[in-house]
Write a protein that holds these residues in place. Structure first.
Motif, PDB file in Angstrom:
ATOM      1  N   LYS A 149       4.179  15.612 -17.673  1.00 51.62           N
ATOM      2  CA  LYS A 149       4.657  14.292 -18.077  1.00 51.62           C
ATOM      3  C   LYS A 149       3.686  13.227 -17.582  1.00 51.62           C
ATOM      4  CE  LYS A 149       9.301  15.455 -18.908  1.00 51.62           C
ATOM      5  NZ  LYS A 149       9.536  16.738 -18.663  1.00 51.62           N
ATOM      6  N   ALA A 150       3.299  12.348 -18.474  1.00 55.80           N
ATOM      7  CA  ALA A 150       2.388  11.259 -18.103  1.00 55.80           C
ATOM      8  C   ALA A 150       3.201  10.016 -17.780  1.00 55.80           C
ATOM      9  CB  ALA A 150       1.431  10.965 -19.248  1.00 55.80           C
ATOM     10  N   PHE A 151       2.787   9.295 -16.737  1.00 55.68           N
ATOM     11  CA  PHE A 151       3.448   8.056 -16.367  1.00 55.68           C
ATOM     12  C   PHE A 151       2.377   7.071 -15.953  1.00 55.68           C
ATOM     13  CE2 PHE A 151       6.763   5.360 -14.759  1.00 55.68           C
ATOM     14  CZ  PHE A 151       7.901   5.793 -15.422  1.00 55.68           C
ATOM     15  N   ASP A 152       2.444   5.862 -16.460  1.00 58.94           N
ATOM     16  CA  ASP A 152       1.460   4.822 -16.190  1.00 58.94           C
ATOM     17  C   ASP A 152       1.546   4.348 -14.738  1.00 58.94           C
ATOM     18  OD1 ASP A 152      -0.429   2.697 -17.493  1.00 58.94           O
ATOM     19  OD2 ASP A 152       1.010   1.558 -16.268  1.00 58.94           O
ATOM     20  N   LYS A 153       0.402   4.270 -14.063  1.00 54.21           N
ATOM     21  CA  LYS A 153       0.360   3.883 -12.649  1.00 54.21           C
ATOM     22  C   LYS A 153       0.898   2.482 -12.421  1.00 54.21           C
ATOM     23  CE  LYS A 153      -2.477   3.435  -8.622  1.00 54.21           C
ATOM     24  NZ  LYS A 153      -3.688   3.017  -8.055  1.00 54.21           N
ATOM     25  N   GLU A 154       0.527   1.545 -13.276  1.00 55.48           N
ATOM     26  CA  GLU A 154       0.996   0.170 -13.108  1.00 55.48           C
ATOM     27  C   GLU A 154       2.509   0.078 -13.261  1.00 55.48           C
ATOM     28  OE1 GLU A 154      -1.084  -2.833 -15.340  1.00 55.48           O
ATOM     29  OE2 GLU A 154      -3.001  -1.849 -14.977  1.00 55.48           O
ATOM     30  N   ILE A 155       3.052   0.795 -14.233  1.00 54.70           N
ATOM     31  CA  ILE A 155       4.503   0.776 -14.436  1.00 54.70           C
ATOM     32  C   ILE A 155       5.215   1.418 -13.251  1.00 54.70           C
ATOM     33  CG2 ILE A 155       6.402   1.672 -15.853  1.00 54.70           C
ATOM     34  CD1 ILE A 155       4.505   1.325 -18.284  1.00 54.70           C
ATOM     35  N   ALA A 156       4.704   2.546 -12.784  1.00 55.26           N
ATOM     36  CA  ALA A 156       5.319   3.232 -11.643  1.00 55.26           C
ATOM     37  C   ALA A 156       5.314   2.338 -10.404  1.00 55.26           C
ATOM     38  CB  ALA A 156       4.585   4.538 -11.359  1.00 55.26           C
ATOM     39  N   PRO A 166       0.812  -1.219   0.000  1.00 53.98           N
ATOM     40  CA  PRO A 166       0.000   0.000   0.000  1.00 53.98           C
ATOM     41  C   PRO A 166       0.851   1.277   0.000  1.00 53.98           C
ATOM     42  CG  PRO A 166      -0.923  -1.581   1.538  1.00 53.98           C
ATOM     43  CD  PRO A 166       0.396  -2.134   1.078  1.00 53.98           C
ATOM     44  N   ARG A 167       1.958   1.280   0.732  1.00 53.68           N
ATOM     45  CA  ARG A 167       2.832   2.459   0.750  1.00 53.68           C
ATOM     46  C   ARG A 167       3.489   2.667  -0.612  1.00 53.68           C
ATOM     47  NH1 ARG A 167       3.949   7.496   1.764  1.00 53.68           N
ATOM     48  NH2 ARG A 167       6.069   7.903   2.438  1.00 53.68           N
ATOM     49  N   LEU A 168       3.928   1.589  -1.257  1.00 53.11           N
ATOM     50  CA  LEU A 168       4.523   1.701  -2.590  1.00 53.11           C
ATOM     51  C   LEU A 168       3.514   2.241  -3.594  1.00 53.11           C
ATOM     52  CD1 LEU A 168       6.534  -1.630  -2.572  1.00 53.11           C
ATOM     53  CD2 LEU A 168       7.479   0.690  -2.405  1.00 53.11           C
ATOM     54  N   ALA A 169       2.266   1.797  -3.493  1.00 53.63           N
ATOM     55  CA  ALA A 169       1.214   2.292  -4.382  1.00 53.63           C
ATOM     56  C   ALA A 169       0.955   3.774  -4.129  1.00 53.63           C
ATOM     57  CB  ALA A 169      -0.062   1.472  -4.206  1.00 53.63           C
ATOM     58  N   GLU A 170       0.974   4.180  -2.857  1.00 53.48           N
ATOM     59  CA  GLU A 170       0.767   5.590  -2.513  1.00 53.48           C
ATOM     60  C   GLU A 170       1.903   6.464  -3.061  1.00 53.48           C
ATOM     61  OE1 GLU A 170       0.227   8.351   1.479  1.00 53.48           O
ATOM     62  OE2 GLU A 170       1.333   6.472   1.622  1.00 53.48           O
ATOM     63  N   VAL A 171       3.146   6.019  -2.884  1.00 50.90           N
ATOM     64  CA  VAL A 171       4.290   6.776  -3.392  1.00 50.90           C
ATOM     65  C   VAL A 171       4.206   6.858  -4.914  1.00 50.90           C
ATOM     66  CG1 VAL A 171       6.815   6.785  -3.628  1.00 50.90           C
ATOM     67  CG2 VAL A 171       5.761   6.306  -1.401  1.00 50.90           C
ATOM     68  N   SER A 172       3.817   5.761  -5.556  1.00 46.66           N
ATOM     69  CA  SER A 172       3.652   5.764  -7.017  1.00 46.66           C
ATOM     70  C   SER A 172       2.622   6.802  -7.444  1.00 46.66           C
ATOM     71  CB  SER A 172       3.209   4.389  -7.515  1.00 46.66           C
ATOM     72  OG  SER A 172       4.177   3.429  -7.268  1.00 46.66           O
ATOM     73  N   ARG A 173       1.498   6.834  -6.742  1.00 48.45           N
ATOM     74  CA  ARG A 173       0.428   7.785  -7.063  1.00 48.45           C
ATOM     75  C   ARG A 173       0.916   9.225  -6.907  1.00 48.45           C
ATOM     76  NH1 ARG A 173      -2.682  10.613  -4.080  1.00 48.45           N
ATOM     77  NH2 ARG A 173      -2.257   9.489  -2.146  1.00 48.45           N
ATOM     78  N   LEU A 174       1.619   9.496  -5.818  1.00 53.10           N
ATOM     79  CA  LEU A 174       2.131  10.850  -5.577  1.00 53.10           C
ATOM     80  C   LEU A 174       3.192  11.234  -6.604  1.00 53.10           C
ATOM     81  CD1 LEU A 174       2.313  10.701  -1.682  1.00 53.10           C
ATOM     82  CD2 LEU A 174       0.672  12.010  -3.075  1.00 53.10           C
ATOM     83  N   TRP A 175       4.028  10.282  -6.985  1.00 49.79           N
ATOM     84  CA  TRP A 175       5.048  10.549  -7.996  1.00 49.79           C
ATOM     85  C   TRP A 175       4.401  10.850  -9.348  1.00 49.79           C
ATOM     86  CZ3 TRP A 175       7.577   6.822 -11.660  1.00 49.79           C
ATOM     87  CH2 TRP A 175       8.641   7.424 -12.332  1.00 49.79           C
ATOM     88  N   ILE A 176       3.394  10.085  -9.698  1.00 55.70           N
ATOM     89  CA  ILE A 176       2.673  10.317 -10.957  1.00 55.70           C
ATOM     90  C   ILE A 176       2.048  11.712 -10.947  1.00 55.70           C
ATOM     91  CG2 ILE A 176       0.656   9.609 -12.314  1.00 55.70           C
ATOM     92  CD1 ILE A 176       1.389   6.706 -11.483  1.00 55.70           C
ATOM     93  N   GLN A 177       1.515  12.130  -9.808  1.00 55.26           N
ATOM     94  CA  GLN A 177       0.950  13.475  -9.699  1.00 55.26           C
ATOM     95  C   GLN A 177       2.026  14.539  -9.922  1.00 55.26           C
ATOM     96  OE1 GLN A 177      -0.924  13.607  -5.841  1.00 55.26           O
ATOM     97  NE2 GLN A 177      -2.819  12.694  -6.583  1.00 55.26           N
ATOM     98  N   GLU A 178       3.218  14.322  -9.357  1.00 53.90           N
ATOM     99  CA  GLU A 178       4.311  15.280  -9.563  1.00 53.90           C
ATOM    100  C   GLU A 178       4.705  15.335 -11.032  1.00 53.90           C
ATOM    101  OE1 GLU A 178       7.737  15.164  -7.026  1.00 53.90           O
ATOM    102  OE2 GLU A 178       6.511  14.806  -5.253  1.00 53.90           O
ATOM    103  N   ARG A 179       4.791  14.203 -11.667  1.00 54.79           N
ATOM    104  CA  ARG A 179       5.150  14.149 -13.090  1.00 54.79           C
ATOM    105  C   ARG A 179       4.071  14.845 -13.914  1.00 54.79           C
ATOM    106  NH1 ARG A 179       8.643  14.844 -14.442  1.00 54.79           N
ATOM    107  NH2 ARG A 179       8.876  15.760 -12.433  1.00 54.79           N
ATOM    108  N   ALA A 180       2.803  14.626 -13.583  1.00 52.54           N
ATOM    109  CA  ALA A 180       1.701  15.246 -14.322  1.00 52.54           C
ATOM    110  C   ALA A 180       1.731  16.768 -14.169  1.00 52.54           C
ATOM    111  CB  ALA A 180       0.363  14.687 -13.847  1.00 52.54           C
ATOM    112  N   ALA A 181       2.116  17.248 -12.990  1.00 49.75           N
ATOM    113  CA  ALA A 181       2.217  18.693 -12.771  1.00 49.75           C
ATOM    114  C   ALA A 181       3.269  19.320 -13.680  1.00 49.75           C
ATOM    115  CB  ALA A 181       2.537  18.986 -11.304  1.00 49.75           C
TER     116      ALA A 181
END
Length: 145
Positions: free
Chosen positions: A112-119, A94-109
């Motif tokens: 840059k788009a990044f796939d959640k499953e890949i992250a 769950p923590r890895l998924a949360e960090v992935s989600r937050l990282w994807i949000q930073e990239r989107a800001a």
């Protein structure tokens, strides 16, 4: 942007630096990914895990470059910080998924788009590598070209 990104475990900075020209796969088990800025990702992941700011981490020269021949024009080897390595080693899914989600949000800001499953897969694979280091005097490294 790195075209090839390989994460690996080595016993020392010297051993990790020795693979800068050809990559780590002949000498060390490695995980290969591509098409993202690995240096920036390492800083962003550590920032998310540790709540240290991006600016604070860059001022502290994180991640540490252990080999950067050709004035940053060729392959580079970075040492993953002990703080990030330790955070990865203890992170549950769950923590890895949360960090992935937050990282994807930073990239989107940054547009840059990044796939959640890949992250999530990248961070899960890195966590697995970091857990394997436990009890050994080794470090996690990143080779990019």
């Amino acid at each position: 942007m790195s075209i090839i990104v390989k994460f690996f475990v080595a016993p020392s900075h010297e051993a990790a630096a020795a693979v800068v020209d050809g990559g780590p796969e002949r000498a060390f088990e490695s995980l290969e990914y591509g098409n993202f800025d690995a240096e920036q990702a390492l800083i962003e992941w550590e920032s998310i895990f540790t709540s240290r700011s991006f600016e604070e981490l860059t001022a502290a020269d994180e991640p540490e470059a252990v080999a950067e021949p050709d004035g940053w024009e060729g392959p580079v080897v970075f040492a993953v910080s002990k703080a990030l390595q330790d955070a990865l080693a203890v992170a549950d899914q769950p923590r890895l998924a949360e960090v992935s989600r937050l990282w994807i949000q930073e990239r989107a800001a940054d547009g840059k788009a990044f796939d959640k499953e890949i992250a999530t897969r990248i961070l899960s694979d890195l966590a697995r590598l970091a857990r394997g280091i436990s009890g050994r005097d080794h470090r996690l490294y990143c080779w990019t070209a």
